[in-house]
Each structure stands twice: as structure tokens, then as C-alpha cells.
Design a protein around this motif. Sequence first.
Motif, PDB file in Angstrom:
ATOM      1  N   CYS A   1      25.937 -24.845   2.867  1.00 36.47           N
ATOM      2  CA  CYS A   1      24.898 -25.158   3.858  1.00 36.47           C
ATOM      3  C   CYS A   1      25.043 -26.601   4.334  1.00 36.47           C
ATOM      4  O   CYS A   1      24.958 -26.889   5.533  1.00 36.47           O
ATOM      5  CB  CYS A   1      23.523 -24.916   3.257  1.00 36.47           C
ATOM      6  N   ALA A   2      25.264 -27.522   3.388  1.00 41.26           N
ATOM      7  CA  ALA A   2      25.441 -28.935   3.746  1.00 41.26           C
ATOM      8  C   ALA A   2      26.671 -29.125   4.624  1.00 41.26           C
ATOM      9  O   ALA A   2      26.659 -29.916   5.569  1.00 41.26           O
ATOM     10  CB  ALA A   2      25.551 -29.780   2.481  1.00 41.26           C
ATOM     11  N   ASN A   3      27.744 -28.392   4.314  1.00 41.58           N
ATOM     12  CA  ASN A   3      28.977 -28.488   5.110  1.00 41.58           C
ATOM     13  C   ASN A   3      28.718 -28.050   6.549  1.00 41.58           C
ATOM     14  O   ASN A   3      29.173 -28.688   7.503  1.00 41.58           O
ATOM     15  CB  ASN A   3      30.078 -27.628   4.497  1.00 41.58           C
ATOM     16  N   VAL A   4      27.992 -26.939   6.699  1.00 36.92           N
ATOM     17  CA  VAL A   4      27.687 -26.421   8.040  1.00 36.92           C
ATOM     18  C   VAL A   4      26.838 -27.418   8.811  1.00 36.92           C
ATOM     19  O   VAL A   4      27.056 -27.672   9.995  1.00 36.92           O
ATOM     20  CB  VAL A   4      26.977 -25.053   7.946  1.00 36.92           C
ATOM     21  N   ARG A   5      25.873 -28.036   8.130  1.00 32.77           N
ATOM     22  CA  ARG A   5      24.960 -28.955   8.792  1.00 32.77           C
ATOM     23  C   ARG A   5      25.641 -30.231   9.290  1.00 32.77           C
ATOM     24  O   ARG A   5      25.104 -30.934  10.137  1.00 32.77           O
ATOM     25  CB  ARG A   5      23.820 -29.328   7.840  1.00 32.77           C
ATOM     26  N   GLN A   6      26.820 -30.526   8.796  1.00 32.90           N
ATOM     27  CA  GLN A   6      27.548 -31.708   9.266  1.00 32.90           C
ATOM     28  C   GLN A   6      28.022 -31.543  10.702  1.00 32.90           C
ATOM     29  O   GLN A   6      28.215 -32.531  11.412  1.00 32.90           O
ATOM     30  CB  GLN A   6      28.741 -31.988   8.345  1.00 32.90           C
ATOM     31  N   THR A   7      28.199 -30.299  11.129  1.00 29.84           N
ATOM     32  CA  THR A   7      28.757 -30.053  12.465  1.00 29.84           C
ATOM     33  C   THR A   7      27.921 -29.126  13.328  1.00 29.84           C
ATOM     34  O   THR A   7      28.214 -28.957  14.509  1.00 29.84           O
ATOM     35  CB  THR A   7      30.170 -29.458  12.353  1.00 29.84           C
ATOM     36  N   SER A   8      26.885 -28.493  12.759  1.00 34.38           N
ATOM     37  CA  SER A   8      26.165 -27.476  13.524  1.00 34.38           C
ATOM     38  C   SER A   8      24.690 -27.434  13.155  1.00 34.38           C
ATOM     39  O   SER A   8      24.314 -27.686  12.008  1.00 34.38           O
ATOM     40  CB  SER A   8      26.794 -26.094  13.267  1.00 34.38           C
ATOM     41  N   ASN A   9      23.852 -27.086  14.151  1.00 30.94           N
ATOM     42  CA  ASN A   9      22.419 -26.872  13.926  1.00 30.94           C
ATOM     43  C   ASN A   9      22.075 -25.393  13.936  1.00 30.94           C
ATOM     44  O   ASN A   9      20.911 -25.009  14.128  1.00 30.94           O
ATOM     45  CB  ASN A   9      21.605 -27.588  15.012  1.00 30.94           C
ATOM     46  N   ILE A  10      23.065 -24.531  13.722  1.00 39.78           N
ATOM     47  CA  ILE A  10      22.842 -23.091  13.726  1.00 39.78           C
ATOM     48  C   ILE A  10      21.769 -22.730  12.699  1.00 39.78           C
ATOM     49  O   ILE A  10      21.744 -23.274  11.595  1.00 39.78           O
ATOM     50  CB  ILE A  10      24.163 -22.346  13.423  1.00 39.78           C
ATOM     51  N   PRO A  11      20.832 -21.829  13.031  1.00 41.36           N
ATOM     52  CA  PRO A  11      19.790 -21.437  12.072  1.00 41.36           C
ATOM     53  C   PRO A  11      20.394 -20.811  10.813  1.00 41.36           C
ATOM     54  O   PRO A  11      21.294 -19.971  10.898  1.00 41.36           O
ATOM     55  CB  PRO A  11      18.958 -20.413  12.852  1.00 41.36           C
ATOM     56  N   ILE A  12      19.898 -21.224   9.659  1.00 39.46           N
ATOM     57  CA  ILE A  12      20.392 -20.708   8.378  1.00 39.46           C
ATOM     58  C   ILE A  12      19.220 -20.162   7.570  1.00 39.46           C
ATOM     59  O   ILE A  12      18.258 -20.877   7.302  1.00 39.46           O
ATOM     60  CB  ILE A  12      21.110 -21.801   7.567  1.00 39.46           C
ATOM     61  N   LEU A  13      19.327 -18.890   7.200  1.00 44.44           N
ATOM     62  CA  LEU A  13      18.381 -18.269   6.278  1.00 44.44           C
ATOM     63  C   LEU A  13      19.071 -18.162   4.924  1.00 44.44           C
ATOM     64  O   LEU A  13      20.057 -17.449   4.779  1.00 44.44           O
ATOM     65  CB  LEU A  13      17.968 -16.883   6.775  1.00 44.44           C
TER      66      LEU A  13
ATOM     67  N   ARG B   1      15.298 -27.560  -2.764  1.00 47.83           N
ATOM     68  CA  ARG B   1      16.665 -28.062  -2.598  1.00 47.83           C
ATOM     69  C   ARG B   1      17.353 -27.415  -1.405  1.00 47.83           C
ATOM     70  O   ARG B   1      18.044 -28.082  -0.632  1.00 47.83           O
ATOM     71  CB  ARG B   1      17.461 -27.786  -3.874  1.00 47.83           C
ATOM     72  N   GLY B   2      17.144 -26.111  -1.237  1.00 48.63           N
ATOM     73  CA  GLY B   2      17.730 -25.427  -0.094  1.00 48.63           C
ATOM     74  C   GLY B   2      17.212 -25.952   1.224  1.00 48.63           C
ATOM     75  O   GLY B   2      17.964 -26.181   2.170  1.00 48.63           O
ATOM     76  N   LEU B   3      15.886 -26.176   1.314  1.00 50.31           N
ATOM     77  CA  LEU B   3      15.292 -26.703   2.537  1.00 50.31           C
ATOM     78  C   LEU B   3      15.742 -28.126   2.808  1.00 50.31           C
ATOM     79  O   LEU B   3      16.002 -28.508   3.952  1.00 50.31           O
ATOM     80  CB  LEU B   3      13.760 -26.638   2.442  1.00 50.31           C
ATOM     81  N   GLN B   4      15.846 -28.932   1.753  1.00 55.49           N
ATOM     82  CA  GLN B   4      16.294 -30.313   1.917  1.00 55.49           C
ATOM     83  C   GLN B   4      17.733 -30.380   2.400  1.00 55.49           C
ATOM     84  O   GLN B   4      18.105 -31.291   3.135  1.00 55.49           O
ATOM     85  CB  GLN B   4      16.152 -31.063   0.590  1.00 55.49           C
ATOM     86  N   THR B   5      18.547 -29.428   1.985  1.00 60.60           N
ATOM     87  CA  THR B   5      19.960 -29.421   2.380  1.00 60.60           C
ATOM     88  C   THR B   5      20.136 -29.085   3.842  1.00 60.60           C
ATOM     89  O   THR B   5      21.125 -29.470   4.450  1.00 60.60           O
ATOM     90  CB  THR B   5      20.751 -28.419   1.503  1.00 60.60           C
ATOM     91  N   GLY B   6      19.168 -28.360   4.414  1.00 63.40           N
ATOM     92  CA  GLY B   6      19.266 -28.042   5.830  1.00 63.40           C
ATOM     93  C   GLY B   6      18.990 -26.601   6.185  1.00 63.40           C
ATOM     94  O   GLY B   6      19.077 -26.224   7.351  1.00 63.40           O
ATOM     95  N   ALA B   7      18.648 -25.771   5.191  1.00 67.40           N
ATOM     96  CA  ALA B   7      18.295 -24.387   5.501  1.00 67.40           C
ATOM     97  C   ALA B   7      16.981 -24.350   6.288  1.00 67.40           C
ATOM     98  O   ALA B   7      16.097 -25.174   6.077  1.00 67.40           O
ATOM     99  CB  ALA B   7      18.156 -23.579   4.209  1.00 67.40           C
ATOM    100  N   ASP B   8      16.870 -23.398   7.201  1.00 65.72           N
ATOM    101  CA  ASP B   8      15.656 -23.268   8.006  1.00 65.72           C
ATOM    102  C   ASP B   8      14.612 -22.388   7.338  1.00 65.72           C
ATOM    103  O   ASP B   8      13.422 -22.494   7.629  1.00 65.72           O
ATOM    104  CB  ASP B   8      16.006 -22.685   9.380  1.00 65.72           C
ATOM    105  N   ASP B   9      15.062 -21.527   6.458  1.00 66.01           N
ATOM    106  CA  ASP B   9      14.143 -20.652   5.748  1.00 66.01           C
ATOM    107  C   ASP B   9      14.803 -20.223   4.443  1.00 66.01           C
ATOM    108  O   ASP B   9      16.029 -20.342   4.283  1.00 66.01           O
ATOM    109  CB  ASP B   9      13.798 -19.425   6.607  1.00 66.01           C
ATOM    110  N   TYR B  10      14.004 -19.723   3.506  1.00 68.41           N
ATOM    111  CA  TYR B  10      14.499 -19.367   2.172  1.00 68.41           C
ATOM    112  C   TYR B  10      13.812 -18.072   1.755  1.00 68.41           C
ATOM    113  O   TYR B  10      12.585 -17.988   1.771  1.00 68.41           O
ATOM    114  CB  TYR B  10      14.173 -20.487   1.189  1.00 68.41           C
ATOM    115  N   LEU B  11      14.598 -17.075   1.409  1.00 65.41           N
ATOM    116  CA  LEU B  11      14.074 -15.765   1.054  1.00 65.41           C
ATOM    117  C   LEU B  11      14.566 -15.388  -0.338  1.00 65.41           C
ATOM    118  O   LEU B  11      15.768 -15.416  -0.605  1.00 65.41           O
ATOM    119  CB  LEU B  11      14.532 -14.731   2.077  1.00 65.41           C
TER     120      LEU B  11
END
Length: 241
Positions: free
Chosen positions: A64-76, A89-99
Motif C-alpha cells: 500500500c505504501a509503495n502504491v501511494r508513492q506514485t498513485s492516489n488510486i482508491p485502496i480498500l 496502521r492500514g489507514l495511516q499507510t494510505g488505505a482509504d477503507d479497511y474491511l
Amino acid sequence: MSKILIIEDDFSIGEMMSIYLYEDGYEVKRAENGGEGERLLRQFQPDAIILDVMLPDIDGIQLCANVRQTSNIPILMISAKSEVSDRVRGLQTGADDYLCKPFSMRELSARVQALLRRSHSFASAAAELSVASTAPSQAQTQPDPPMKITLDTEKRCLLVHGKVVETTFSEFEIMKLFWQNQGKVYSREELLNRVRGFDSYVTERAIDVHIANLRKKIETDPKEPKHIKTVWGVGYKFLLS
């Protein structure tokens, strides 16, 4: 047709999600590990990612952190880990939602729809802002300087110094409440009740995370906030100036 990338190593869960989302009208591809997921991210160019935390080759949090370095794509982010610390931790890393597993396919679909709706609103607002900023001015005098912070509730768009700032769904709901009730003090519990309908696992600790993230996005100095103020022993309030 929106494209969804599922990164999940459990075959049965991955197939179930793929089939359900395909029947909902999405174009779906699935990766069974992080390396394959990164490759499909470049090739498939999805509109949203469903990412499992526990992958065989790379930790989902790191991916997730790797993706956030280059993209703002929504991550669940999805996981069997249901501890508050894992979700935060997931939300802090850049996830938009957690299920948390196990979950219903109907809830999964609703979460994906919400992420895509927010993402599309953000893209539309950014495009409109770009057109407006490049259009020739008809006025003969210099326009008034833009407000430092602006919130468009209909387009679900937050602007700082005239630039669109991306927010998660919960962050926007908190900011919307602040914006509509400037100066009012809200306890963590009141803010929790505001976002609980969208994030059933949000906690008072997660509210602090959302506040910290909002300060990073709208404050000149997040450590000395001028807009989102802490009211010690009570909660938070928002001041425009």
C-alpha cells in the motif's frame, strides 16, 4: 466500466470477490501475490484496488505504501486482522477503507462503490478547476485572492489555496461537519458517530488519525494548527480564520 484489481492470495476468497464484482458490472483482474499485483497495476491501470494485508511475498501494508508513492488510486484493504492497531496502521499507510474478514459480498460491493464515487467526484472537480484556472479572465481588475480553505459539499471537494486536496471518505465527512458548524466543539464520540455509518470499524483512536491527516492537508504547520483546534479534555473544533 470501472476496473477493479484484487490482490488476494486465498483462491476461494479471491474467486468469490471476482465473480461477485464481475456480476456487478466491473472489469476485474486478480493477482495472487504482491509482485503480480504491482505488474497488473501498471498494465491494467485499475480504478480501485482491493488489497489483502497478508500476502505470501510482501506485506500488504508495505505494498500500500509503495502504491501511494506514485498513485492516489482508491485502496480498500481487507484482512483477517481485526485489532484496532492493524486498522489504524492500514489507514495511516494510505488505505482509504479497511474491511475485516469475514465480510459479506454486499458490503464489499458497497465499499467499492463508495470509493469509486468519491474518486470520480475528486477527478471531476479537479478537471473543472483546471479548466477554470486556464480560462481567460473577463474582469479588468485583479480578482480577490481565493479563500485559503474551501469545501464544496455537492462535489465532495476540498480545496486549499485553490488546489484540490484529496481526502478519504471519513476525512471528508469530518471536514464537512466542521465546515457546516464552524466554531462548534465536537467530542471524539460525536465525530465517531458521524463516520461510523461509512466505516463500521472506526474507533476514537482512528478519529485522532483522521484529524492528524486533515491537519497535514490544510494547515501550514500541522504541529501548530490554526484551523482544526484541539479543545483539551473535550475534542476538536474548526475555525476558518
